[in-house]
Write a protein that holds these residues in place. Structure first.
Motif, mmCIF file in Angstrom:
data_model
loop_
_atom_site.group_PDB
_atom_site.id
_atom_site.type_symbol
_atom_site.label_atom_id
_atom_site.label_comp_id
_atom_site.label_asym_id
_atom_site.label_seq_id
_atom_site.Cartn_x
_atom_site.Cartn_y
_atom_site.Cartn_z
ATOM 1 N N LEU A 83 71.691 12.018 71.080
ATOM 2 C CA LEU A 83 72.023 11.761 69.672
ATOM 3 C C LEU A 83 70.751 11.406 68.911
ATOM 4 N N ILE A 84 69.957 10.541 69.524
ATOM 5 C CA ILE A 84 68.702 10.099 68.895
ATOM 6 C C ILE A 84 67.737 11.286 68.755
ATOM 7 N N LYS A 85 67.626 12.062 69.808
ATOM 8 C CA LYS A 85 66.720 13.227 69.756
ATOM 9 C C LYS A 85 67.147 14.216 68.677
ATOM 10 N N MET A 86 68.450 14.397 68.528
ATOM 11 C CA MET A 86 68.951 15.310 67.493
ATOM 12 C C MET A 86 68.553 14.792 66.112
ATOM 13 N N GLY A 87 68.661 13.487 65.940
ATOM 14 C CA GLY A 87 68.247 12.879 64.673
ATOM 15 C C GLY A 87 66.760 13.044 64.429
ATOM 16 N N GLN A 88 65.981 12.830 65.485
ATOM 17 C CA GLN A 88 64.517 12.944 65.341
ATOM 18 C C GLN A 88 64.102 14.373 64.965
ATOM 19 N N LYS A 89 64.749 15.324 65.603
ATOM 20 C CA LYS A 89 64.446 16.740 65.326
ATOM 21 C C LYS A 89 64.798 17.099 63.875
ATOM 22 N N PRO A 118 77.269 4.111 69.744
ATOM 23 C CA PRO A 118 75.871 3.916 69.332
ATOM 24 C C PRO A 118 75.795 2.816 68.257
ATOM 25 N N THR A 119 74.686 2.095 68.224
ATOM 26 C CA THR A 119 74.528 1.001 67.245
ATOM 27 C C THR A 119 73.335 1.280 66.337
ATOM 28 N N ASP A 124 67.899 3.293 64.785
ATOM 29 C CA ASP A 124 66.570 2.902 64.294
ATOM 30 C C ASP A 124 65.459 3.650 65.034
ATOM 31 N N LYS A 125 65.776 4.176 66.196
ATOM 32 C CA LYS A 125 64.765 4.968 66.917
ATOM 33 C C LYS A 125 64.490 6.294 66.210
ATOM 34 N N ILE A 126 65.357 6.668 65.311
ATOM 35 C CA ILE A 126 65.113 7.882 64.514
ATOM 36 C C ILE A 126 64.243 7.500 63.321
ATOM 37 N N SER A 127 64.685 6.475 62.588
ATOM 38 C CA SER A 127 63.886 5.993 61.463
ATOM 39 C C SER A 127 64.379 4.608 61.066
ATOM 40 N N VAL A 141 85.275 5.941 62.154
ATOM 41 C CA VAL A 141 84.214 5.022 62.587
ATOM 42 C C VAL A 141 82.877 5.659 62.231
ATOM 43 N N LEU A 142 81.921 4.798 61.798
ATOM 44 C CA LEU A 142 80.564 5.322 61.618
ATOM 45 C C LEU A 142 79.565 4.324 62.177
ATOM 46 N N THR A 143 78.387 4.848 62.478
ATOM 47 C CA THR A 143 77.271 3.968 62.809
ATOM 48 C C THR A 143 76.175 4.175 61.770
ATOM 49 N N ALA A 144 75.656 3.051 61.255
ATOM 50 C CA ALA A 144 74.560 3.108 60.281
ATOM 51 C C ALA A 144 73.331 2.468 60.907
ATOM 52 N N ASN A 145 72.138 2.890 60.468
ATOM 53 C CA ASN A 145 70.926 2.217 60.969
ATOM 54 C C ASN A 145 70.591 1.000 60.098
#
Lengths: 529, 529
Positions: A83-89, A118-119, A124-127, A141-145
């Motif tokens: 999930l994080i990698k997808m966000g980073q990309k 996910p929290t 935050d590892k994305i940004s 449900v949603l997760t926000a950074n």
């Protein structure tokens, strides 16, 4: 010069004339069929494919679907890491402007090897600068950074809302449920009419790919997309001739004031050839999966829960009565039998008071037993059904409502046998807006793994012919467009869907492999043969 | 002691309650279902089979079928030599009494390697003393031997009837067609009431094997079996409690006088629990195969032939009107659209005159297009259909009536969609009285070679559920027995058919392999589980 569509298996959905050889079109209208081939016509060779009336989806959420197409699709993520990698990309690919937020949707922790939600810490590892919001598949449900939580000022308050999840320090951990999601969304940049138009066009392009020529769209008022803005976006697109397929809008007017203002302002009728205003939409309960559909008897797997009516009898009656007075049909979202019965009772009552019958509809009608269906028929109500829900839900139904009620649920064939006009819908983005999949589900009652072996409640299977009718003429009828759409008949709009294979000449399990190679709207071919 | 039928998949055909766990029976009636298993009940373990309401055939010819069962079956003969050998063998096996005749049926010269009709000379090789009559498969042609021709005194006359075939000396060669067959049959020993009872019982035994618990029998008046005699045979069997399944009689009263006399003599109602008197039967045209069904437009393969009405409008109207006055429904044999339209028009007219609607029926209804079906529905008429005819006829239909009319023929699904009560029938002995085969034909529209690949006119396929309804509750409805037969419901007769496999859980092409392992009538099991 008239166009002659020929060299195809052509099914008209007009029972007086079910199969024809060719169809002649001029100025967007069907002007003949079974004509002699002549030099006077421009010929469109359909190369032995199958031509049917343009497919219709009778209930979906275009703006929501289009906005998700514009966002990051997380449905394939099988871990939080991924999930994080997808966000980073996505961050690298897309040029995020200042103040722009990153939105994603579709994750499901049950697909994650970590099997946890996910929290903010993960995102935050994305940004930590760009606000990020990733919605769960169910959209409840949603997760926000942390950047999003800051923008929403959620770190500054003491959290008393149990739908805002917190960490050991009573600070929000980024997870928000149900209506609490709006605490975050309200802080995001306002969606502009330009955005909405972009979403509609993105969705429209997909609809055409799936072979739809006509959709009936119920555009949810997301906390920052008002129905007024949405309506304006549609009008602008219609005015500039940019709607590439036909739309009928299900009007999301949530209270008396909105409804009356709308009626005072608009004629409830065709806006132009591509846009028409449809029924008042009332949202009256939740879902079976979440045990929020309102039942007459408690859930079998939760003895103290009968679900919840989201619209009281009083409020519903008031809204329906205003609609009646203005000859405006009502489309009511009702999944549980308690909700359905409330709506039916109100219509039964008002049918006595008013001497005309409007074309009201129940959207979903999942838990209506045969007796209730008979009342639905008697009251002159029709339905918008989601055949794909049988594929998604069949494993949980018995658990939720028990064996005997299971046999009285998702009764698509009984509706047809009772001559209730059941129209096919995807409820997209809940299911993909794919009428071929819907047809497959109607005929097989199997899921994407072709399970269960002979289909779920196989006595409720329908034939290929009925399934095609459900996705063509029945959709037109529910939208009061049965005199111009949904059949191949002289004088009707030249709207067609062109299938790669003839659905009558494949095995039921192979129906879902049929492609829509092209559509024709107003006689114009879209796609490649 | 009540009997509990349990351990089965049970489909009720009652839509309010489609699937149940067990069914409780007492004194021949259903008294409950889904009951708790108890020591108070005699338990009938159905060993995981499938139980449905007793199957019904809504139109067949019992006496004719039974009499053929009593005669030599020649349908397997593939040469005239073999035909002769079969006759010789039969002669040895059966102890022919003086004056007794030998009857056989079912030969077809198209199956003979000689490919010619057998003559008296051929049959004389079996016997020149015992009169022999062998009917062709179609029953429109027979061959008699010289002994039979002598008994009929046909050698003594000059033959002027072109339906009596002759040799070079203008002497009959033994072949007789159509009504000329009666010249021979009238000379045969009179069929006694004892004979007729035997035929009925032979047929009944077969019906039970095929899983039927209720049949509606139209007993053709063969030249030497009068309807009066037939009726007497049924009454005697009913009186002595020997009818092993339920019969409803379609009354073959061919003229005003017969009809009026019948009405004066009998109450048109239930005779007893096993025998009831049904509708007046009118025979109004021929068949599609023989191009004798009456069409509105000529046959496509015979430009000067529109078929023939066997009952004039005037005569038909008179008969129907007498029936109306006496509240007697009418069942009209009508295959061609001209015949069907004539009957519908008469009913439309008389529906205006009489303020009650009877449950009239069209038997066959093969060439009724959708517009005509809508009139059939509007006039309150139902149908008795022969699903097996699609298997027998599909190869010739296009030839007979052309491509466009083909799409408007054998419209079983359109009937169902219009809520015309279509009941399943075999027309036995025309087709074997096998409802499972009928169900297979309805669902697949394939013949016994499983051709054509995806069924003939596959848009007219129906689902398994609909096919079962056609052979259970729809049959009961057409016989005005819907309040006691055709469903598994409290208060209904405990008549069931027990299937070897669940028809919802086999592939369509395997439906025909399902066996009826047993039947239950009045709660009594017939057959082995």
């Amino acid at each position: 010069m008239p166009k002659l569509f020929y060299n195809a298996d052509i099914y008209t959905m007009d029972k007086s004339n079910p199969v024809i050889e060719n169809v002649l079109v001029e100025d967007g209208l069907i002007i003949g069929y079974n004509v002699e081939v002549s030099e006077k016509y421009q010929k469109v060779d359909l190369k032995g494919k199958t031509l049917i009336p343009g497919l219709c989806d009778s209930h979906l959420h275009t703006v929501m679907y289009g906005s998700e197409l514009d966002k990051l699709d997380l449905s394939k993520a099988n871990s939080i890491d991924q999930l994080i990698k997808m966000g980073q990309k996505y961050l690298k690919q897309k040029d995020f402007k200042p103040n722009e937020w990153m939105f994603g949707w579709g994750w499901n922790q049950e697909n994650f090897k970590e099997n946890k939600l996910p929290t903010a810490q993960d995102l935050d590892k994305i940004s930590t600068e760009i606000p990020i919001v990733f919605k769960r598949e169910c959209r409840h449900v949603l997760t926000a950074n942390s950047a999003a939580l800051k923008k929403a000022k959620l770190y500054q308050k003491e959290i008393k809302n149990e739908r805002v999840y917190t960490d050991q320090n009573n600070k929000p951990n980024g997870i928000l449920c149900e209506d609490a999601q709006n605490l975050i969304l309200a802080a995001a940049p306002q969606t502009t009419i330009t955005d909405i138009k972009k979403y509609i066009l993105k969705a429209s392009a997909k609809y055409l790919e799936y072979g739809l020529t006509f959709v009936q769209s119920d555009d949810l008022a997301d906390s920052n997309i008002s129905f007024t803005k949405t309506l304006k976006a549609y009008f602008e697109l219609a005015d500039s001739g940019k709607l590439p397929l036909r739309y009928n809008l299900q009007l999301r007017l949530t209270n008396e004031k909105e409804l009356k203002e709308f009626i005072a302002k608009y004629n409830i009728s065709d806006y132009n050839d591509y846009l028409s205003l449809g029924p008042l939409k009332i949202w009256a309960d939740g879902s079976l999966g979440a045990r929020t559909a309102a039942l007459r008897k408690a859930y079998s797997d939760q003895a103290d829960n009968e679900g919840q009516l989201l619209c009281s009898r009083k409020k519903m009656k008031k809204l329906v009565e205003i609609a009646y007075k203005n000859k405006m049909p009502v489309a009511c979202h009702a999944i549980g039998d308690r909700t359905i019965e409330q709506f039916v009772e109100i219509i039964e009552e008002l049918n006595q008071k008013f001497d005309y019958n409007l074309r009201h509809r129940i959207i979903h009608s999942q838990l209506a037993d045969y007796k209730l269906l008979k009342r639905i028929k008697a009251a002159g109500i029709n339905t918008d059904i989601q055949p794909a829900f049988t594929a998604s839900d069949w494993k949980i139904v018995k658990e939720r409502i028990g064996k005997q009620r299971e046999y009285q649920s998702y009764l698509w064939k009984d509706m047809v046998d009772l001559n209730i006009n059941a129209a096919g819908s995807s409820d997209s983005p809940i299911e993909r807006p794919d009428p071929i999949w819907g047809i497959s589900c109607l005929v097989t009652r199997k899921d994407s793994d072709l399970k269960p072996d002979f289909g779920w409640l196989p006595n409720q299977k329908v034939t290929v012919q009925t399934a095609l009718e459900i996705y063509t003429k029945n959709g037109a009828y529910n939208a009061r467009a049965e005199n111009k759409l949904g059949k191949i008949k002289t004088g009707y709009k030249a709207d067609f869907s062109i299938l790669s294979k003839n659905p009558f000449y494949v095995k039921p399990d192979e129906l879902r492999e049929i492609k829509v190679d092209a559509t024709v709207i107003d006689g114009n071919l879209i796609g490649n043969l």
